[in-house]
Scaffold this motif. Structure first.
Motif, short mmCIF file in Angstrom:
data_model
loop_
_atom_site.label_atom_id
_atom_site.label_comp_id
_atom_site.label_asym_id
_atom_site.label_seq_id
_atom_site.Cartn_x
_atom_site.Cartn_y
_atom_site.Cartn_z
N VAL A 1 -27.87 -4.28 -19.56
CA VAL A 1 -28.61 -3.03 -19.59
C VAL A 1 -28.62 -2.53 -21.04
O VAL A 1 -27.64 -2.69 -21.76
N TYR A 2 -29.75 -1.99 -21.44
CA TYR A 2 -29.94 -1.55 -22.81
C TYR A 2 -30.20 -0.05 -22.86
O TYR A 2 -30.71 0.55 -21.91
N LEU A 3 -29.87 0.55 -23.99
CA LEU A 3 -30.25 1.92 -24.27
C LEU A 3 -30.85 1.93 -25.67
O LEU A 3 -30.13 1.81 -26.66
N GLN A 4 -32.17 2.01 -25.71
CA GLN A 4 -32.87 2.11 -26.99
C GLN A 4 -32.87 3.58 -27.40
O GLN A 4 -33.36 4.43 -26.65
N MET A 5 -32.32 3.86 -28.57
CA MET A 5 -32.19 5.23 -29.05
C MET A 5 -32.99 5.39 -30.33
O MET A 5 -32.69 4.72 -31.34
N ASN A 6 -34.01 6.23 -30.28
CA ASN A 6 -34.87 6.48 -31.43
C ASN A 6 -34.73 7.92 -31.90
O ASN A 6 -34.28 8.79 -31.16
N ILE A 7 -35.14 8.16 -33.11
CA ILE A 7 -35.11 9.50 -33.71
C ILE A 7 -33.74 10.13 -33.47
O ILE A 7 -33.62 11.24 -32.94
N LEU A 8 -32.72 9.42 -33.85
CA LEU A 8 -31.36 9.90 -33.60
C LEU A 8 -31.07 11.17 -34.38
O LEU A 8 -31.56 11.37 -35.50
#
Length: 125
Positions: A79-86
């Motif tokens: 399972v992935y968690l793509q995190m943008n604009i941190l």
């Protein structure tokens, strides 16, 4: 029994992206709803995102909607968690977790049966 191992954390600047991974071993991965939680220093563990079995339904806490995306690759038991604009307020230890029972998923950490060891995400301003 499921063993979960997170990876992908690190130190980034505000506005950057990271992708967290959680590799599962043991029983069939697709039997579980999967969630990501985080815990910042001095704060309680909080729900971040979850995905139902087979990835049909997802949910997010309001503060990450539009920036984070949860996904699964059942062939890789990951399972992935793509995190943008941190943002600096995203700084925390991130944990993945597996839930045998809830449908489609739960936002309550007590419903989750198995947990990874966590991976640190630090966002500098």
């Amino acid at each position: 029994q499921v063993q979960l191992v997170e990876s992908g954390g690190g130190l980034v600047q505000a506005g950057d992206s990271l992708r967290l991974s959680c590799a599962a071993s043991g029983r069939t991965f697709s039997l579980y709803a999967m969630g990501w939680f985080r815990q910042a220093p001095g704060k309680e563990r909080e729900f971040v995102a979850a995905i139902s079995r087979r990835g049909i339904t997802t949910g997010y806490t309001d503060s990450v909607k539009g920036r984070f995306a949860i996904s699964t690759d059942n062939a890789k038991n990951t399972v992935y968690l793509q995190m943008n604009i941190l943002k600096p307020e995203d700084t925390a230890v991130y944990y993945c977790a597996a839930d045998r029972i809830s449908f489609p998923y739960s936002r309550d950490s007590v419903k989750y049966d198995y947990w990874g060891q966590g991976t640190q995400v630090t966002v500098s301003s």
